[in-house]
Motif scaffolding. Structure first.
Motif, PDB file in Angstrom:
ATOM      1  N   THR B   2       0.831  -1.187   0.000  1.00 38.76           N
ATOM      2  CA  THR B   2       0.000   0.000   0.000  1.00 38.76           C
ATOM      3  C   THR B   2       0.874   1.250   0.000  1.00 38.76           C
ATOM      4  OG1 THR B   2      -1.283  -1.297   1.518  1.00 38.76           O
ATOM      5  CG2 THR B   2      -2.099   0.892   1.009  1.00 38.76           C
ATOM      6  N   ILE B   6       1.114   4.400  -2.788  1.00 38.09           N
ATOM      7  CA  ILE B   6       0.839   5.802  -2.477  1.00 38.09           C
ATOM      8  C   ILE B   6       2.013   6.668  -2.921  1.00 38.09           C
ATOM      9  CG2 ILE B   6       0.538   7.475  -0.620  1.00 38.09           C
ATOM     10  CD1 ILE B   6      -0.928   5.228   0.889  1.00 38.09           C
ATOM     11  N   TYR B 224      19.086  -9.289   4.739  1.00 32.44           N
ATOM     12  CA  TYR B 224      19.759  -9.509   3.453  1.00 32.44           C
ATOM     13  C   TYR B 224      21.272  -9.568   3.590  1.00 32.44           C
ATOM     14  CZ  TYR B 224      19.584  -4.347   3.423  1.00 32.44           C
ATOM     15  OH  TYR B 224      19.672  -3.023   3.751  1.00 32.44           O
ATOM     16  N   HIS B 242      26.877  -4.689  -0.424  1.00 31.02           N
ATOM     17  CA  HIS B 242      25.529  -4.936   0.088  1.00 31.02           C
ATOM     18  C   HIS B 242      25.097  -3.913   1.132  1.00 31.02           C
ATOM     19  CE1 HIS B 242      24.704  -8.873  -1.848  1.00 31.02           C
ATOM     20  NE2 HIS B 242      26.020  -8.926  -1.888  1.00 31.02           N
ATOM     21  N   PRO B 245      25.487   0.632  -0.176  1.00 32.82           N
ATOM     22  CA  PRO B 245      24.430   1.290  -0.961  1.00 32.82           C
ATOM     23  C   PRO B 245      23.177   1.596  -0.139  1.00 32.82           C
ATOM     24  CG  PRO B 245      25.275  -0.617  -2.141  1.00 32.82           C
ATOM     25  CD  PRO B 245      25.868  -0.660  -0.765  1.00 32.82           C
ATOM     26  N   ASN B 246      22.962   0.827   0.935  1.00 25.18           N
ATOM     27  CA  ASN B 246      21.777   1.064   1.759  1.00 25.18           C
ATOM     28  C   ASN B 246      22.038   2.053   2.888  1.00 25.18           C
ATOM     29  OD1 ASN B 246      19.612  -0.848   0.748  1.00 25.18           O
ATOM     30  ND2 ASN B 246      21.376  -2.194   0.914  1.00 25.18           N
ATOM     31  N   PRO B 321      15.936   2.993  -3.640  1.00 29.15           N
ATOM     32  CA  PRO B 321      15.508   2.316  -4.869  1.00 29.15           C
ATOM     33  C   PRO B 321      14.000   2.286  -5.044  1.00 29.15           C
ATOM     34  CG  PRO B 321      16.345   0.739  -3.274  1.00 29.15           C
ATOM     35  CD  PRO B 321      16.647   2.100  -2.745  1.00 29.15           C
ATOM     36  N   ARG B 322      13.265   2.309  -3.918  1.00 22.89           N
ATOM     37  CA  ARG B 322      11.808   2.292  -4.034  1.00 22.89           C
ATOM     38  C   ARG B 322      11.290   3.547  -4.712  1.00 22.89           C
ATOM     39  NH1 ARG B 322       8.913  -1.340  -1.044  1.00 22.89           N
ATOM     40  NH2 ARG B 322      10.232  -2.719   0.161  1.00 22.89           N
ATOM     41  N   HIS B 325      13.058   3.613  -8.557  1.00 22.84           N
ATOM     42  CA  HIS B 325      12.460   2.669  -9.517  1.00 22.84           C
ATOM     43  C   HIS B 325      11.062   2.306  -9.043  1.00 22.84           C
ATOM     44  CE1 HIS B 325      16.558   2.083 -10.997  1.00 22.84           C
ATOM     45  NE2 HIS B 325      16.900   1.983  -9.732  1.00 22.84           N
ATOM     46  N   PRO B 326      10.090   3.183  -9.267  1.00 21.71           N
ATOM     47  CA  PRO B 326       8.737   2.847  -8.792  1.00 21.71           C
ATOM     48  C   PRO B 326       8.228   1.610  -9.513  1.00 21.71           C
ATOM     49  CG  PRO B 326       8.720   4.856 -10.101  1.00 21.71           C
ATOM     50  CD  PRO B 326      10.130   4.459  -9.954  1.00 21.71           C
ATOM     51  N   ARG B 327       7.231   1.002  -8.887  1.00 21.72           N
ATOM     52  CA  ARG B 327       6.715  -0.251  -9.447  1.00 21.72           C
ATOM     53  C   ARG B 327       6.179  -0.094 -10.848  1.00 21.72           C
ATOM     54  NH1 ARG B 327       5.533  -4.103  -5.430  1.00 21.72           N
ATOM     55  NH2 ARG B 327       3.853  -5.021  -6.602  1.00 21.72           N
TER      56      ARG B 327
END
Lengths: 542, 327
Positions: B2, B6, B224, B242, B245-246, B321-322, B325-327
């Protein structure tokens, strides 16, 4: 990397664990959490590890990779992979085997994929960096695996980021990641537990197909014996870090030797007697719609909860069942529609509801760990609603606290404890007692048994039914678990994508003729028989 | 799911959020400028009387105030001032030189000091932070962590005086006063700046390194990372490929805070080493009640903080990345 181990031939022993002992650090003490477990696993064989939380399943699964989580240490025993003791070799050699010869599939693929990297980069990583495979070849193999795991658009699937694909797809992608180097052993750690039942079926089928095609040895870990029955040849039942029994799958189900094994399907054995509504409706939900931003979560919901009745609200994640609970509790104002409680219109926002209205509708959540204040004693947790709703104090309040504890089958001495000093099931009982303290007429139970072990669930469900008989309280029981519905509901409401697709008395909804979605949901629930998945596939093919 | 839908509901979530942040940045700048202007205007004491002396006649004072524009109501003065500031014109200083001529060369000096320090401190801090995260709880980490804790705990003037005592007074390696004149060669310049640079290094390096380490270690506890270990990846690769980048968002914001400090927070260090930077200028201006200069300095300092934090915000949005690169 050149592998020093000889390639394991078919039928050979791939993994042999003997007398494995692992300790975990609890405060300042080391406690044994795996107490001398032994097992062997041959090429092409699938061994199921079954047990409830705290049984040591994952710890053993990780030990098969020679890996111990922080705070755990080896206390004895050996883990032989292809003839060499993993625990005796230097870390660098163990690391060389991980990802290439021994692979791991984690429970939550959503958490176990790196959000910042494309799926393909993560899937081929071990093959390229340590398997000595050119990236192009590794990618080609990954695409072939995507295809055999029935992932959509296999050529381009790897270009996506983890958040761009669904949970079921991610879990299959993780299976592809495990298989990329054609390992000899794969450890699956609850690979479908985080998925909805309908998704679970597809993932189970593709995992099983991949296992059969590649002829690897598999350690399959799950708390759900019905799932393991579809995947494994043999099963080992674990409890408190010890093997309770080990046998071929059919004989575990048909003739369990140990009573503990039987308790693994305790909820299935509950037989809830359903009673008809006594006439007037306590709660009426009329044409309720709700949304989060632009996302429409509920659309035109109509349902009623009778006095002294249990209505189960069933659906998969995202179906809107918890949202409806929040709307009824007044935590989320609806876009439209009316709530009526005992004939009167219920104000949409909790702030507009009077104290007495608040008292009459209570809510209990899935996670009692977070719903109870960790710094308050049970006495204080139960005492607050008693003071707030009923103005009780002193000896009167104390008497009522103890009475509530007895109602939820806890000893009086528990009043002095903090939530951290209780087990998960006991904490949920305290949460129930807190709701009962208000003397409500309706309790909204939002997945309240989902995080609990079977036998604990069965105990709580039986207690709730008992309380209902004595107090005449109504339950709106939100759950994704059909077995729980069978055990407790009088009426069933099936939600899908924010709409009611089916509702009626339990006997009508859960027996033929079925509504389409209800059928899909029901047949996706694993049955306690080894050929359930096969029969499902046959039926769907027909 | 959800949440993502949004966030991704706009056509370009990154663009929307970036524009939104820019708007907020400008708004904060406007608010800060108003606060600076009013606060400084209400300071006790009057420049005209201070300059002209107590014996000045009211007529002279009025004429002087008119010349400087002090007789206009303050909202109008504010608008005039802000309009000028936007194009780099901060008006006349009370010492009848242009504010920009007073500040310009000093600001350049401060920026030179900040830039030199940053060029050394930022890469070194990130590198040491990575080393500490990789060898967590090993001797190298313990040593660096306690050393940086010590250097954070000491006040900067103390570090400055110790360095001065040891390297200048006792060993005569560097000059204790960093007087810079136009026309100096680059080598000479750096030589004279050595002690302030070292002092600032101690302060900023420690802060940035500790935060880099903490950000990485936070990420290292995610599932991860365990998965990467179970894939047999070497630890250094896990940290770099790993975890890093985060952790870019939090690292970028601590770097931004430190860069802002290098521009706006170096007053003490500049005073100790008598380095002709903007901090010194501000101190002098406060002493002389040269209001336009004080206001200009304060505005530059706030702008540095706001702009650098804005950049850090945008970096952490873009590194998600969210959102990217949106869905």
């Amino acid at each position: 990397m050149t592998n020093e181990l000889s390639v394991v031939a078919a039928g050979d022993t791939v993994l042999s664990i003997s007398d494995l002992r692992i300790e975990a650090r609890v405060k300042d003490e080391w406690l044994e959490i795996v107490k001398g477990v032994s097992l062997t696993l041959r090429r092409g064989e699938v061994l199921g590890l079954v047990g409830e939380s705290g049984a040591g399943k994952s710890t053993i699964g990780l030990a098969a990779l020679g890996y111990f989580r922080a705070g755990c240490r080896l206390a004895g025993g050996s883990v032989r992979f292809g003839g060499t003791d993993l625990l005796a070799m230097p870390e660098s050699r163990r690391r060389a085997l991980r990802g290439t010869k021994i692979a791991y599939v984690a429970q939550s693929a959503a958490a176990s994929f790196n959000p910042a990297k494309r799926l393909m980069d993560q899937i081929v990583e071990a093959a390229v960096t340590r398997g000595g495979m050119p990236r192009r070849d590794a990618a080609a193999r990954a695409v072939a695996l995507f295809r055999s795991l029935q992932l959509p658009d296999p050529e381009r699937f790897g270009d996506r980021y983890p958040h761009q694909v669904s949970g079921g797809q991610l879990q299959r992608a993780m299976t592809a990641m495990a298989m990329i180097c054609q390992p000899d052993l794969i450890v699956f750690d609850e690979p479908t537990t985080a998925l909805d039942v309908t998704t679970q079926v597809e993932v189970l089928l593709s995992i099983r197909k991949a296992i059969q095609e590649h002829g690897v040895a598999v350690l399959y870990i799950s708390h759900d014996l019905a799932i393991v029955a579809q995947m494994a040849h043999r099963v080992m039942v674990l409890r408190y870090g010890e093997a309770v029994e080990e046998a071929p799958i059919a004989s575990i189900i048909d003739a369990p030797r140990h009573p503990y094994t039987k308790s693994l399907w305790a909820v299935r054995n509950l037989q809830g007697a359903s009673h008809a509504a006594t006439g007037d409706d306590l709660l009426r939900v009329e044409q309720i719609s709700a949304s989060y931003g632009t996302f429409k979560a509920l659309d035109g919901i109509d349902l009623a909860v009778g006095r002294g009745q249990t209505v189960a609200l069933v659906g998969e994640s995202g179906s809107g069942k918890s949202t409806l609970g929040r709307v009824i509790a007044g935590l989320l104002p609806p876009d439209g529609g009316t709530l009526r409680f005992d004939g009167a219109v219920l104000p949409p926002v909790v702030r507009k509801r009077g104290k007495d209205m608040l008292r009459r509708v209570q809510i209990i959540y899935q996670s009692a760990d977070t719903a109870l204040n960790p710094r308050h004693s049970v006495r204080k947790i139960l005492g607050r609603p008693l003071a707030f709703f009923h103005g009780l104090s002193g000896a009167q309040r104390e008497r009522r606290v103890l009475e509530l504890l007895r109602m939820v089958e806890l000893e009086e001495s528990y009043a002095d404890r903090l939530p951290a000093q209780l087990s998960g099931g006991q904490r949920q009982r305290v949460a129930i007692a807190r709701a009962l303290a208000a003397e409500p007429e309706l309790i909204i139970c939002d997945e309240i048994t989902s995080a609990l072990d079977q036998i604990v669930q069965a105990g709580i469900l039986t207690m709730l039914a008992d309380l209902q008989r004595r107090l005449g309280v109504s339950y709106l029981f939100i759950t994704h678990d059909i077995e729980v519905v069978r055990a407790i509901a009088d009426r069933v409401v099936v939600l899908n994508k924010g709409r009611i697709v089916d509702q009626g008395a339990k006997a009508d909804v859960l027996s033929p003729p079925f509504q389409d979605y209800t059928r899909l949901l029901l047949e996706s629930v694993p049955e306690m028989t080894p050929d359930w998945l096969d029969r499902l596939v046959e039926r769907r093919a027909a | 799911m959800t949440g993502t839908s949004i966030l991704a509901s706009g056509s370009h979530p990154i663009l929307n959020m970036t524009v939104q942040r820019l708007g907020l940045g400008l708004l904060s700048l406007a608010i800060v400028s108003a606060i600076i202007f009013t606060a400084v205007s209400f300071l006790p004491g009057d420049f005209a009387t201070a300059i002209l002396g107590r014996s000045a006649t009211p007529e002279t004072v009025a004429a002087f105030q008119q010349k400087l524009g002090l007789d206009k109501p303050w909202p109008q003065r504010y608008v005039d001032w802000l309009g000028g500031a936007l194009v780099g014109d901060f008006g006349d200083s009370f010492s009848s030189r242009l504010v920009s001529t007073v500040i310009g060369p000093r600001l350049a000096n401060t920026l030179a000091l900040a830039a030199t320090t940053a060029v050394i401190a930022v890469p070194l801090a990130v590198f040491l932070g990575i080393v500490c995260a990789r060898y967590r709880n090993k001797p190298v980490d313990r040593f660096l962590s306690s050393a940086t804790l010590a250097s954070i705990s000491l006040p900067e003037f103390f570090i400055a005086y110790v360095l001065m005592l040891v390297l200048a007074t006792k060993l005569h390696i560097f000059p204790s006063l960093s007087s810079i004149r136009p026309g100096m060669g680059l080598g000479e310049h750096l030589y004279r700046m050595a002690l302030p640079i070292m002092t600032l290094l101690f302060v900023t390096l420690a802060h940035m390194m500790r935060n880099t380490r903490a950000a990485l270690i936070g990420v290292m506890s995610r599932p991860y990372i365990e998965m990467a270990r179970l894939k047999g990846e070497p630890e250094m690769r896990i940290v770099l490929r790993h975890a890093l980048p985060n952790a870019i968002g939090p690292i970028a914001s601590v770097i931004a805070i430190n860069l802002a400090y290098l521009i706006a927070g170096v007053v003490v260090v500049e005073v100790v080493f008598v380095y002709p930077g903007i901090g010194q200028t501000m101190v002098d201006a406060v002493r002389n009640r040269d209001v336009p200069v004080v206001q200009a300095c304060a505005l530059i300092f706030s702008a540095a903080y706001i702009v650098l934090n804005l950049i850090a915000d945008i970096i952490s949005i873009v590194s998600n990345p969210r959102l990217l690169h949106p869905r």
